[in-house]
Design a protein around this motif. Structure first.
Motif, short mmCIF file in Angstrom:
data_model
loop_
_atom_site.label_atom_id
_atom_site.label_comp_id
_atom_site.label_asym_id
_atom_site.label_seq_id
_atom_site.Cartn_x
_atom_site.Cartn_y
_atom_site.Cartn_z
N VAL A 110 27.86 86.43 131.12
CA VAL A 110 29.80 86.43 130.47
C VAL A 110 29.42 87.68 129.40
CG1 VAL A 110 31.72 85.57 129.02
CG2 VAL A 110 30.08 83.62 131.07
N LEU A 111 28.76 87.65 128.44
CA LEU A 111 28.56 88.49 127.53
C LEU A 111 28.61 89.60 128.59
CD1 LEU A 111 28.73 90.11 124.59
CD2 LEU A 111 26.12 88.75 124.92
N LEU A 112 27.67 90.01 129.46
CA LEU A 112 26.64 91.24 130.23
C LEU A 112 28.55 91.23 130.76
CD1 LEU A 112 25.17 92.79 131.69
CD2 LEU A 112 24.87 90.94 133.20
N PHE A 113 29.37 90.50 131.27
CA PHE A 113 30.33 91.78 131.83
C PHE A 113 31.30 91.41 130.98
CE2 PHE A 113 29.58 87.77 135.29
CZ PHE A 113 28.54 88.81 135.92
N ALA A 114 31.50 90.75 129.87
CA ALA A 114 31.95 91.70 129.12
C ALA A 114 31.98 92.73 128.65
CB ALA A 114 32.72 90.71 127.87
N GLY B 155 30.06 99.58 124.83
CA GLY B 155 30.08 98.53 125.32
C GLY B 155 28.24 98.58 125.82
N SER B 156 27.49 100.06 125.90
CA SER B 156 25.72 100.25 126.19
C SER B 156 25.52 98.92 125.48
CB SER B 156 25.95 101.12 125.78
OG SER B 156 26.12 102.43 126.47
N ALA B 157 26.06 99.58 124.37
CA ALA B 157 24.63 98.54 122.86
C ALA B 157 25.18 96.56 123.51
CB ALA B 157 25.16 98.67 121.77
N GLY B 158 26.47 96.35 123.93
CA GLY B 158 27.02 95.32 124.44
C GLY B 158 25.45 94.47 125.69
N VAL B 159 25.71 95.67 126.52
CA VAL B 159 24.96 95.34 127.36
C VAL B 159 23.64 95.03 127.26
CG1 VAL B 159 23.46 96.22 129.64
CG2 VAL B 159 26.32 96.56 128.97
N ILE B 160 23.37 95.56 126.52
CA ILE B 160 21.58 95.48 125.82
C ILE B 160 21.52 94.12 125.07
CG2 ILE B 160 19.99 95.96 124.34
CD1 ILE B 160 20.46 99.34 124.27
N VAL B 161 22.48 93.24 124.05
CA VAL B 161 22.29 92.54 123.87
C VAL B 161 22.43 90.92 124.70
CG1 VAL B 161 23.04 90.72 122.31
CG2 VAL B 161 23.11 93.21 121.85
N ALA B 162 23.04 90.67 125.89
CA ALA B 162 23.28 90.16 126.80
C ALA B 162 22.17 89.88 127.46
CB ALA B 162 24.57 90.86 127.37
N ALA B 163 21.40 91.23 127.78
CA ALA B 163 20.38 91.20 128.59
C ALA B 163 19.36 90.30 127.88
CB ALA B 163 19.00 92.51 128.97
N LEU C 177 29.94 94.86 130.07
CA LEU C 177 29.74 96.21 131.04
C LEU C 177 31.70 97.05 131.14
CD1 LEU C 177 28.19 94.81 134.36
CD2 LEU C 177 27.79 96.93 132.62
N PHE C 178 32.90 95.58 130.83
CA PHE C 178 33.94 96.77 130.85
C PHE C 178 34.61 97.00 129.77
CE2 PHE C 178 38.43 95.86 129.71
CZ PHE C 178 38.50 95.50 130.67
N VAL C 179 33.81 96.95 129.14
CA VAL C 179 34.08 97.94 127.63
C VAL C 179 32.85 99.94 127.80
CG1 VAL C 179 33.71 98.79 125.36
CG2 VAL C 179 34.10 96.07 126.25
N TYR C 180 32.06 99.33 128.79
CA TYR C 180 30.55 100.48 128.86
C TYR C 180 32.00 101.15 129.59
CZ TYR C 180 27.34 102.80 131.22
OH TYR C 180 26.21 103.42 132.51
N GLY C 181 32.58 101.00 130.29
CA GLY C 181 33.63 101.89 131.71
C GLY C 181 34.18 102.23 130.84
N ALA C 182 34.70 102.70 129.87
CA ALA C 182 35.40 103.39 128.69
C ALA C 182 34.71 104.89 128.84
CB ALA C 182 35.34 102.71 127.39
N GLY C 183 32.95 104.74 128.69
CA GLY C 183 32.69 105.71 129.32
C GLY C 183 32.89 107.16 130.52
N THR C 184 32.95 105.90 131.64
CA THR C 184 33.44 106.59 132.74
C THR C 184 35.00 107.27 132.87
OG1 THR C 184 31.91 104.75 133.54
CG2 THR C 184 33.04 106.05 135.42
#
Length: 405
Positions: free
Chosen positions: A100-104, A86-94, A106-113
């Motif tokens: 839309v990619l940012l939000f998706a 998810g963290s890698a996806g946020v970087i790509v989205a930025a 971030l959803f995956v990034y939540g697994a770490g939490t």
């Protein structure tokens, strides 16, 4: 053998929590700012927190079920690996400028939490009942070290991101991705033997406990409700604090410092909180969480907008109230659920906690846009007091208000 396995388990969990704390806190610090920058609006600034807490709800189910069937090691490792993706996806989205990619992502990034929270249960699997809250607190306090460092690296990692040709606000997610990946690797390699599987083997040799008094049912309900209430209040106020500070002229470094103090207060008091729960029981500490969160919300609401110090104190109280609620709620819940279904029930309760966080994060931006940050903080503090009538209604059995003899 069991004490040696427990010591090894706690050592491995402490290492992974240091890493995951850095990944968790780094994303919290700039997630709302990144969304605000990409959307050009404050209205949905709470959406990132809502998304990664909603993602943590799904991850809590997955981690809980994997742990239930295969043990803590594969469950926790898979959760942290998902957080890294998810963290890698946020970087790509930025980089691509795609909300839309940012939000998706971030959803995956939540697994770490979700995984960071579920790790506390692994610390309790092999702990003696009289020391269970302290075992939970040992795992939680380890998050402090990474959690305090992570937000304070927001500015340096932003500079690194710019040097690499990335947006500055993507920098903390570089740290988050690396930290989550290393935490996954450490758990997968080091968490052997698996504490939950060992605990089940030992439990099979013990006589079945007497659950006819109704106490476990009360402990489960009160523990879950306490954690849910503290989560929604904490997430709502925490999410909008960096936005509130940014809108009143404070920079990223100041916001990072306040969030670092907040995260430190979420985890650093854990050993003391664990001792209090083991000594006096979960119910008094759960009640203390409500009063502490009320104090946090009141101070945040009335603190002068130019006072970083008072905002830092308010966020420290916010973290402390959350800590009281999480440690006491975890102990009540763990004591109430038999090992045969423990991981599954823990995962289910953590789903409710994550959903509460998602609601708090999403509602926070709406409330601030419609009213103000002080209104959000004050309402949040008052909401935390709902734990008190819940204690009166659910804790009729004094066995849950006093430590076992």
């Amino acid at each position: 053998m069991t004490p040696d396995v427990q010591r090894r388990t706690l050592a491995v969990l402490v290492g992974s929590q240091v890493l995951s704390g850095a990944g968790l806190a780094a994303g919290i610090t700039v997630g709302a700012l990144l969304a605000q920058d990409m959307l050009g609006s404050t209205d949905l600034a709470g959406l990132p927190t809502a998304l990664f807490t909603a993602g943590s709800a799904l991850a809590a189910v997955a981690v809980g079920r994997i742990s239930q069937t295969r043990g803590r090691r594969p469950g926790l490792a898979a959760g942290y690996l998902a957080g890294a993706v998810g963290s890698a996806g946020v970087i790509v989205a930025a980089v691509a400028g795609l909300p839309v990619l940012l939000f998706a992502a971030l959803f995956v990034y939540g697994a770490g939490t979700a995984t960071n929270l579920q790790a506390r249960y692994a610390g309790a699997d092999l702990a003696a009942p009289a020391h269970r809250a302290r075992a939970v607190s040992t795992v939680l306090v380890a998050t402090t070290f990474g959690g305090v460092v992570g937000p304070n690296l927001a500015a340096p990692t932003g500079d690194l991101a710019v040097a690499l040709g990335l947006p500055a606000l993507a920098g903390p997610f570089l740290l988050a991705g690396a930290a989550y990946a290393l935490a996954a690797l450490g758990l997968f390699v080091g968490l052997r033997p698996d504490p939950l599987l060992v605990a089940r083997e030992l439990d099979l040799r013990q006589p079945a406990p007497d659950t006819s008094t109704g106490g476990p049912r009360h402990g489960l309900a009160l523990g879950a409700l306490t954690m849910i209430l503290t989560q929604v209040v904490m997430v709502a106020i925490m999410t909008m604090t960096p936005i509130h500070m940014h809108d009143h002229g404070h920079g990223t470094a100041a916001a990072g410092l306040v969030i670092a103090i907040h995260v430190g207060a979420m985890y650093l008091p854990s050993p003391v909180t664990g001792w209090l729960v083991d000594r006096y029981g979960g119910v008094p500490v759960a009640a203390a969480s409500g009063f502490t969160l009320l104090a946090a919300g009141t101070l945040a609401a009335f603190a002068p907008v130019d006072s970083v110090v008072l905002l830092a104190v308010a966020l420290a109280l916010l973290g402390l109230g959350w800590n009281f609620g999480l440690v006491s709620g975890t102990a009540l819940l763990t004591d109430a659920v038999p090992l045969a279904s423990r991981a599954k029930v823990q995962g289910t309760v953590d789903v409710s906690i994550a959903i509460a966080g998602a609601v708090g994060g999403l509602a926070s931006g709406v409330v601030v846009a419609a009213a103000s940050f002080p209104v959000l903080a004050l309402v949040g503090g008052l909401l935390a007091l709902a734990v008190l009538p819940a204690i009166v209604a659910l804790a009729s059995d004094r066995a849950y208000a006093l430590p076992p003899e």
